[in-house]
Scaffold this motif. Structure first.
Motif, PDB file in Angstrom:
ATOM      1  N   ASN A  62      -1.450 -10.588 -10.320  1.00 23.37           N
ATOM      2  CA  ASN A  62      -1.453 -10.619  -8.860  1.00 23.37           C
ATOM      3  C   ASN A  62      -2.859 -10.520  -8.284  1.00 23.37           C
ATOM      4  OD1 ASN A  62       0.405 -10.489  -6.394  1.00 23.37           O
ATOM      5  ND2 ASN A  62      -0.906  -8.720  -6.047  1.00 23.37           N
ATOM      6  N   ASN A  63      -3.733  -9.778  -8.961  1.00 17.94           N
ATOM      7  CA  ASN A  63      -5.069  -9.519  -8.423  1.00 17.94           C
ATOM      8  C   ASN A  63      -6.094 -10.584  -8.760  1.00 17.94           C
ATOM      9  OD1 ASN A  63      -4.099  -7.139  -7.348  1.00 17.94           O
ATOM     10  ND2 ASN A  63      -4.903  -5.849  -8.981  1.00 17.94           N
ATOM     11  N   GLU A 108      -5.861 -17.978  -5.126  1.00 17.42           N
ATOM     12  CA  GLU A 108      -4.988 -18.206  -3.973  1.00 17.42           C
ATOM     13  C   GLU A 108      -4.809 -19.704  -3.762  1.00 17.42           C
ATOM     14  OE1 GLU A 108      -4.712 -17.224   0.837  1.00 17.42           O
ATOM     15  OE2 GLU A 108      -6.408 -16.514  -0.363  1.00 17.42           O
ATOM     16  N   THR A 147       4.736 -12.859  -9.176  1.00 18.32           N
ATOM     17  CA  THR A 147       4.437 -11.753  -8.264  1.00 18.32           C
ATOM     18  C   THR A 147       4.471 -12.179  -6.795  1.00 18.32           C
ATOM     19  OG1 THR A 147       2.056 -12.161  -8.391  1.00 18.32           O
ATOM     20  CG2 THR A 147       3.000 -10.630  -9.997  1.00 18.32           C
ATOM     21  N   ARG A 157       4.638 -15.818  -0.750  1.00 17.87           N
ATOM     22  CA  ARG A 157       4.033 -15.255   0.465  1.00 17.87           C
ATOM     23  C   ARG A 157       3.295 -16.325   1.263  1.00 17.87           C
ATOM     24  NH1 ARG A 157       3.118 -11.190  -3.370  1.00 17.87           N
ATOM     25  NH2 ARG A 157       0.919 -11.726  -3.693  1.00 17.87           N
ATOM     26  N   VAL A 194       6.001  -6.052  -8.636  1.00 15.59           N
ATOM     27  CA  VAL A 194       4.740  -6.248  -7.922  1.00 15.59           C
ATOM     28  C   VAL A 194       4.973  -7.072  -6.661  1.00 15.59           C
ATOM     29  CG1 VAL A 194       2.425  -7.248  -8.039  1.00 15.59           C
ATOM     30  CG2 VAL A 194       3.358  -6.014 -10.005  1.00 15.59           C
ATOM     31  N   ALA A 195       5.815  -8.098  -6.758  1.00 10.00           N
ATOM     32  CA  ALA A 195       6.136  -8.927  -5.581  1.00 10.00           C
ATOM     33  C   ALA A 195       6.735  -8.073  -4.473  1.00 10.00           C
ATOM     34  CB  ALA A 195       7.093 -10.048  -5.975  1.00 10.00           C
ATOM     35  N   GLU A 200       6.326  -4.901  -3.980  1.00  8.80           N
ATOM     36  CA  GLU A 200       5.304  -3.998  -3.447  1.00  8.80           C
ATOM     37  C   GLU A 200       4.396  -4.702  -2.455  1.00  8.80           C
ATOM     38  OE1 GLU A 200       3.461  -2.678  -7.006  1.00  8.80           O
ATOM     39  OE2 GLU A 200       4.989  -1.171  -7.468  1.00  8.80           O
ATOM     40  N   GLN A 201       4.238  -6.011  -2.613  1.00  2.95           N
ATOM     41  CA  GLN A 201       3.389  -6.788  -1.708  1.00  2.95           C
ATOM     42  C   GLN A 201       4.154  -7.312  -0.493  1.00  2.95           C
ATOM     43  OE1 GLN A 201       0.005  -7.307  -2.342  1.00  2.95           O
ATOM     44  NE2 GLN A 201       0.324  -5.886  -4.032  1.00  2.95           N
ATOM     45  N   ASN A 202       5.458  -7.109  -0.486  1.00  2.58           N
ATOM     46  CA  ASN A 202       6.307  -7.673   0.558  1.00  2.58           C
ATOM     47  C   ASN A 202       6.075  -6.977   1.899  1.00  2.58           C
ATOM     48  OD1 ASN A 202       8.275  -9.027   1.949  1.00  2.58           O
ATOM     49  ND2 ASN A 202      10.001  -8.076   0.894  1.00  2.58           N
ATOM     50  N   GLU A 203       5.849  -7.770   2.921  1.00  2.91           N
ATOM     51  CA  GLU A 203       5.673  -7.240   4.278  1.00  2.91           C
ATOM     52  C   GLU A 203       6.909  -7.486   5.133  1.00  2.91           C
ATOM     53  OE1 GLU A 203       2.109  -8.932   5.820  1.00  2.91           O
ATOM     54  OE2 GLU A 203       0.802  -7.832   4.437  1.00  2.91           O
TER      55      GLU A 203
END
Length: 350
Positions: A36-37, A41, A82, A87, A108-109, A111-114
């Motif tokens: 993920n990091n 992108e 992830t 996103r 992880v996905a 945790e990144q969800n807004e």
């Protein structure tokens, strides 16, 4: 291959990236976080191309750049990992859902969800189960996405299922991907990958590169395409072909292809962590763990990193304390070079 005067302590990797073998190739410890990091992108131009195609078939005006208004019903991102691509899709759709078989990737996905995406664990071919789980009708799915994952999958099996379940004319399939990063060198520049319209930029870039970058590139390519090649437990040739070997026309009447080449400045640490985020590197480390501990095998990406640091002179006058991980990483951040990233997408529908 350059001989290295100083060997990196094996405890550096073992303590930080210790793995546990599982049937999930992205289940190695910390791999999903690395993924993920340190994965690139997806560029906006690639998204624009996909969204414009979907909108044009739904009688919506094409976007002029990134349009944040969700105007299309639903996107289904299969093998989402992830959620890097999920996103990116979310701003364009009323609803965006992602599925994957890896629980650690999905964690992880989440945790990144807004709040604008939904995730669930599914086999890539169980599209009926996905629809039931998310309470979706096939006609509500405007886009099915498979982002940098088709080389893991059986294309024929997935394509047959998509054609069977989703009505013709209602759903687009976008198969996207990117090639492993390349260190910019004279051979890449001479190939004029930017096209004739970019010759001025091409010429300006040429002046920035020294002969040592060719050696850096050779070392990096040796790691990816020779040392780690046999540990790539997926269809590497399919990926390198930009998925051109897949029989899209066998299942879909309409097929378009688009690619974007970007040059980004990266640090040596960025490149090292990118390779560490791959399943084939983790598999190499798992298979050879005992040999590495016994000094009978070397971590290939650490060999690469130390080769570069040595050529840059960081070992002169004891500039690096090899016992200190933070000192080593600080020096790797000082080494910078331009990397070429090639992104591509196949958009198909009936």
């Amino acid at each position: 291959m350059l001989l290295i005067r100083k060997l990196i302590p094996s405890s550096y990797l073992v303590s930080r990236f210790a793995q546990t073998a599982t049937t999930d190739f992205y289940g190695f410890k910390n791999l999903s976080v690395l993924y993920n990091n340190f994965r690139p992108e997806y560029p906006d131009r690639l998204l624009d191309y996909i969204i414009d195609d979907v909108k044009s078939r739904q009688k919506a005006p094409p976007s002029l750049g990134i349009d944040p208004t969700p105007v299309i019903s639903c996107a289904l991102d299969i093998a989402c990992g992830t959620g890097l691509f999920t996103r990116k899709l979310a701003p364009f759709f009323k609803r965006t859902v992602g599925t994957d078989l890896s629980e650690k990737q999905l964690k992880v996905a989440a945790e990144q969800n807004e709040g604008d995406t939904e995730y669930a664990k599914f086999d890539a071919y169980d599209v009926e189960g996905m629809l039931r789980h998310f309470s979706l009708q096939p006609s509500e799915v405007s886009l099915i996405s498979v982002a940098t994952a088709m080389h893991w999958l059986d294309f024929d099996r997935l394509a047959e299922k998509i054609v069977e379940v989703f009505p013709a004319g209602a759903t687009s399939l976008a198969v996207t991907g990117y090639l492993p990063a390349q260190i910019m060198n004279q051979n890449i520049l001479n190939n004029d990958i930017f096209g004739g319209s970019s010759l001025n930029v091409h010429g300006e870039l040429r002046d920035r590169y020294e002969k040592k970058l060719d050696l850096y590139s050779q070392l990096y390519d040796h790691i990816l395409h020779e040392k780690l090649r046999t540990y790539m437990n997926f269809d590497f040739e399919c990926l390198i072909s930009k998925y051109q070997t897949l029989p899209f026309e066998k299942y879909f009447r309409h097929h378009k292809f688009f690619q974007v080449c970007l040059v980004n400045e990266k640090t040596l640490l960025d490149l090292v962590e990118f390779v560490r985020s791959t399943s084939f590197y983790q598999l190499f480390m798992e298979v050879n763990r005992d040999k590495i501990r016994q000094g009978l095998e070397r971590d290939p990406i650490e060999m690469f990193a130390y080769s570069i640091l040595e050529m840059e002179g960081f070992f002169d006058d004891k500039k690096i304390d090899v016992r200190r991980q933070d000192d080593l990483e600080a020096q790797m951040r000082k080494v910078k070079f331009d990397t070429l990233w090639t992104f591509f997408v196949h958009v198909v529908h009936n």
